[in-house]
Design an enzyme around this catalytic site. Structure first.
Site, PDB file in Angstrom:
ATOM      1  N   ALA A  66       5.841   1.831   0.487  1.00 34.04           N
ATOM      2  CA  ALA A  66       5.362   2.975   1.253  1.00 34.04           C
ATOM      3  C   ALA A  66       4.697   2.419   2.512  1.00 34.04           C
ATOM      4  O   ALA A  66       4.217   1.281   2.516  1.00 34.04           O
ATOM      5  CB  ALA A  66       4.364   3.766   0.426  1.00 34.04           C
ATOM      6  N   GLY A 112       6.807   1.016  -3.187  1.00 35.90           N
ATOM      7  CA  GLY A 112       7.704   2.164  -3.102  1.00 35.90           C
ATOM      8  C   GLY A 112       9.169   1.764  -2.930  1.00 35.90           C
ATOM      9  O   GLY A 112      10.064   2.537  -3.287  1.00 35.90           O
ATOM     10  N   GLU A 115      10.298   1.055  -6.355  1.00 34.39           N
ATOM     11  CA  GLU A 115      10.308   2.358  -7.042  1.00 34.39           C
ATOM     12  C   GLU A 115      11.538   3.179  -6.634  1.00 34.39           C
ATOM     13  O   GLU A 115      12.139   3.861  -7.468  1.00 34.39           O
ATOM     14  CB  GLU A 115       9.011   3.121  -6.724  1.00 34.39           C
ATOM     15  CG  GLU A 115       7.805   2.457  -7.384  1.00 34.39           C
ATOM     16  CD  GLU A 115       6.487   3.064  -6.954  1.00 34.39           C
ATOM     17  OE1 GLU A 115       6.158   2.967  -5.747  1.00 34.39           O
ATOM     18  OE2 GLU A 115       5.789   3.651  -7.794  1.00 34.39           O
ATOM     19  N   GLU A 135       0.938  -2.985  -5.569  1.00 33.14           N
ATOM     20  CA  GLU A 135      -0.052  -1.967  -5.183  1.00 33.14           C
ATOM     21  C   GLU A 135      -1.477  -2.321  -5.570  1.00 33.14           C
ATOM     22  O   GLU A 135      -2.423  -2.000  -4.838  1.00 33.14           O
ATOM     23  CB  GLU A 135       0.320  -0.593  -5.785  1.00 33.14           C
ATOM     24  CG  GLU A 135       1.468   0.110  -5.076  1.00 33.14           C
ATOM     25  CD  GLU A 135       2.847  -0.234  -5.630  1.00 33.14           C
ATOM     26  OE1 GLU A 135       2.963  -1.274  -6.315  1.00 33.14           O
ATOM     27  OE2 GLU A 135       3.781   0.521  -5.363  1.00 33.14           O
TER      28      GLU A 135
HETATM   29  N1  CAA Z   1       3.937  -0.625   5.284  1.00 33.23           N
HETATM   30  C1  CAA Z   1       3.832  -0.671   6.626  1.00 33.23           C
HETATM   31  N2  CAA Z   1       4.266  -1.702   7.364  1.00 33.23           N
HETATM   32  C2  CAA Z   1       4.830  -2.722   6.710  1.00 33.23           C
HETATM   33  C3  CAA Z   1       4.977  -2.748   5.303  1.00 33.23           C
HETATM   34  C4  CAA Z   1       4.501  -1.614   4.584  1.00 33.23           C
HETATM   35  N3  CAA Z   1       4.623  -1.503   3.252  1.00 33.23           N
HETATM   36  N4  CAA Z   1       5.551  -3.912   4.937  1.00 33.23           N
HETATM   37  C5  CAA Z   1       5.780  -4.598   6.077  1.00 33.23           C
HETATM   38  N5  CAA Z   1       5.346  -3.877   7.155  1.00 33.23           N
HETATM   39  C6  CAA Z   1       5.398  -4.250   8.561  1.00 33.23           C
HETATM   40  C7  CAA Z   1       4.307  -5.248   8.918  1.00 33.23           C
HETATM   41  O1  CAA Z   1       3.084  -4.598   9.164  1.00 33.23           O
HETATM   42  C8  CAA Z   1       4.897  -5.885  10.158  1.00 33.23           C
HETATM   43  O2  CAA Z   1       4.731  -4.975  11.236  1.00 33.23           O
HETATM   44  P1  CAA Z   1       4.140  -5.533  12.665  1.00 33.23           P
HETATM   45  O3  CAA Z   1       5.205  -6.513  13.131  1.00 33.23           O
HETATM   46  O4  CAA Z   1       4.046  -4.309  13.498  1.00 33.23           O
HETATM   47  O5  CAA Z   1       2.865  -6.201  12.342  1.00 33.23           O
HETATM   48  C9  CAA Z   1       6.405  -5.914   9.847  1.00 33.23           C
HETATM   49  O6  CAA Z   1       6.621  -4.925   8.828  1.00 33.23           O
HETATM   50  C10 CAA Z   1       6.892  -7.237   9.324  1.00 33.23           C
HETATM   51  O7  CAA Z   1       6.117  -7.593   8.200  1.00 33.23           O
HETATM   52  P2  CAA Z   1       5.353  -8.994   8.052  1.00 33.23           P
HETATM   53  O8  CAA Z   1       5.004  -9.540   9.392  1.00 33.23           O
HETATM   54  O9  CAA Z   1       4.229  -8.811   7.074  1.00 33.23           O
HETATM   55  O10 CAA Z   1       6.525  -9.881   7.400  1.00 33.23           O
HETATM   56  P3  CAA Z   1       6.335 -11.183   6.481  1.00 33.23           P
HETATM   57  O11 CAA Z   1       7.702 -11.796   6.366  1.00 33.23           O
HETATM   58  O12 CAA Z   1       5.220 -12.019   6.931  1.00 33.23           O
HETATM   59  O13 CAA Z   1       5.919 -10.579   5.036  1.00 33.23           O
HETATM   60  C11 CAA Z   1       6.066  -9.054   3.182  1.00 33.23           C
HETATM   61  C12 CAA Z   1       6.828  -9.787   4.311  1.00 33.23           C
HETATM   62  C13 CAA Z   1       5.608 -10.067   2.128  1.00 33.23           C
HETATM   63  C14 CAA Z   1       7.043  -8.071   2.561  1.00 33.23           C
HETATM   64  C15 CAA Z   1       4.831  -8.330   3.761  1.00 33.23           C
HETATM   65  O14 CAA Z   1       5.267  -7.536   4.875  1.00 33.23           O
HETATM   66  C16 CAA Z   1       4.126  -7.412   2.811  1.00 33.23           C
HETATM   67  O15 CAA Z   1       3.413  -7.877   1.936  1.00 33.23           O
HETATM   68  N6  CAA Z   1       4.303  -6.067   2.967  1.00 33.23           N
HETATM   69  C17 CAA Z   1       3.601  -5.091   2.178  1.00 33.23           C
HETATM   70  C18 CAA Z   1       4.179  -4.997   0.776  1.00 33.23           C
HETATM   71  C19 CAA Z   1       3.391  -3.995  -0.033  1.00 33.23           C
HETATM   72  O16 CAA Z   1       2.227  -4.151  -0.301  1.00 33.23           O
HETATM   73  N7  CAA Z   1       4.079  -2.910  -0.478  1.00 33.23           N
HETATM   74  C20 CAA Z   1       3.473  -1.878  -1.262  1.00 33.23           C
HETATM   75  C21 CAA Z   1       3.063  -0.747  -0.378  1.00 33.23           C
HETATM   76  S1  CAA Z   1       2.045   0.431  -1.202  1.00 33.23           S
HETATM   77  C22 CAA Z   1       3.109   1.474  -1.998  1.00 33.23           C
HETATM   78  O17 CAA Z   1       4.323   1.303  -1.966  1.00 33.23           O
HETATM   79  C23 CAA Z   1       2.424   2.636  -2.681  1.00 33.23           C
HETATM   80  C24 CAA Z   1       3.246   3.462  -3.571  1.00 33.23           C
HETATM   81  O18 CAA Z   1       3.755   3.046  -4.607  1.00 33.23           O
HETATM   82  C25 CAA Z   1       3.348   4.893  -3.285  1.00 33.23           C
END
Ligand code: CAA
Length: 257
Positions: A66, A112, A115, A135
């Site tokens: 998400a 998400g 999911e 999460e």
């Molecule tokens: N939401 C918003 N933006 C996201 C994102 C997310 N879930 N995942 C990645 N991005 C964005 C980053 O912010 C970044 O944007 P900017 O260039 O504008 O800064 C871009 O995508 C590239 O990401 P990274 O620079 O972080 O890439 P990386 O290769 O260094 O890392 C990754 C990759 C390990 C996947 C890392 O991006 C990450 O940990 N992302 C978040 C994963 C996460 O926590 N997901 C769960 C979300 S909560 C959820 O899903 C709730 C639910 O169940 C309802």
């Protein structure tokens, strides 16, 4: 609909929906969720579509979750609404579609994203894929069905460990767990899915839709899956697909659904 965050193509009765926010690793913001709802509804009612493939654009991510930026300042009530609306519009909606949905996990499938892949009817991963529900590292829990679908697919103990650690598993571990059905190289991913889709397309679309409903019923509280199967089985007898399927068998020819 003019999609801002999706690409859709249809060829040989297979529609491919590609989530297209590669710079944000295809994170699911509310606009993308709305568009996905519309696209799945459209494909499900489109007579040209018999199987739907879902993938993320680029070679890095299926969906990285998400969109964290969108909910970072949410209250309890808004958090509850986010999960409820998302589950209704997209995750439960996909799980209950009559048209088969195959998720092609071509990179990160996190939160998400995993999911969404789990809401699909089954999953194929590239050997570059990484899957997890991180999460709890953000101070929340999976809200788009992850606490329910992950244990259904891989068992309670493994799901507990994955959700509590928030860690990622690779494609071979996911295969061992039964989270994905096949692992292939990234180059082979679409062809592998199309090969399976072409086998599905040979069968009765009505019967497949009924089978999806009966299988899902076994995982729903308060619903007797065996009774659902009996009713769905009976329903099939009243369909043109049943007449074509049985007639083709008796005439020693292939059915044309
Ligand atoms: N939401 C918003 N933006 C996201 C994102 C997310 N879930 N995942 C990645 N991005 C964005 C980053 O912010 C970044 O944007 P900017 O260039 O504008 O800064 C871009 O995508 C590239 O990401 P990274 O620079 O972080 O890439 P990386 O290769 O260094 O890392 C990754 C990759 C390990 C996947 C890392 O991006 C990450 O940990 N992302 C978040 C994963 C996460 O926590 N997901 C769960 C979300 S909560 C959820 O899903 C709730 C639910 O169940 C309802």
């Amino acid at each position: 609909m003019n999609y801002q965050n999706l690409l859709i193509t249809t060829q040989d009765a297979i529609s491919t929906i590609t989530i297209n926010r590669p710079k944000k690793l295809n994170a699911l913001n509310s606009a993308t969720i709305q568009e996905l709802h519309h696209a799945f509804e459209h494909c499900n009612t489109d007579p040209q579509t018999r199987v739907i493939l879902l993938l993320g654009s680029g070679d890095k991510a299926f969906v990285a979750g998400a969109d964290i930026k969108e909910f970072a300042d949410f209250s309890e009530e808004k958090g509850r609404e986010l999960a409820q609306k998302g589950q209704e519009l997209l995750f439960d909606f996909v799980a209950n579609l009559e048209t088969p949905v195959i998720a092609l996990i071509n990179g990160f499938a996190l939160g998400g994203g995993l999911e969404l892949a789990m809401a699909a009817h089954f999953r194929i991963a590239s050997d570059t894929a990484k899957m997890g529900l991180p999460e709890v590292s953000l101070g929340v829990i999976p809200g788009y069905g992850g606490t329910q679908r992950l244990p259904q697919l891989i068992g309670k103990g493994r799901a507990m460990e994955m959700i509590m650690t928030g860690g990622m598993i690779d494609a071979s571990q996911a295969m061992e767990y039964g989270l994905v059905n096949h692992v292939v190289t990234l180059d082979e991913l679409v062809d592998c899915a199309k090969g399976i889709a072409s086998k599905i397309i040979k069968n009765s679309p009505n019967a497949i839709g009924q089978a999806i409903g009966a299988i899902n019923a076994g995982f729903e509280d308060g619903i007797d899956g065996f009774q659902k199967e009996i009713n769905a089985f009976g329903h099939c007898f009243g369909t043109p697909d049943f007449i074509e399927g049985t007639t083709a068998f008796l005439e020693k020819r292939k059915a044309n659904f």
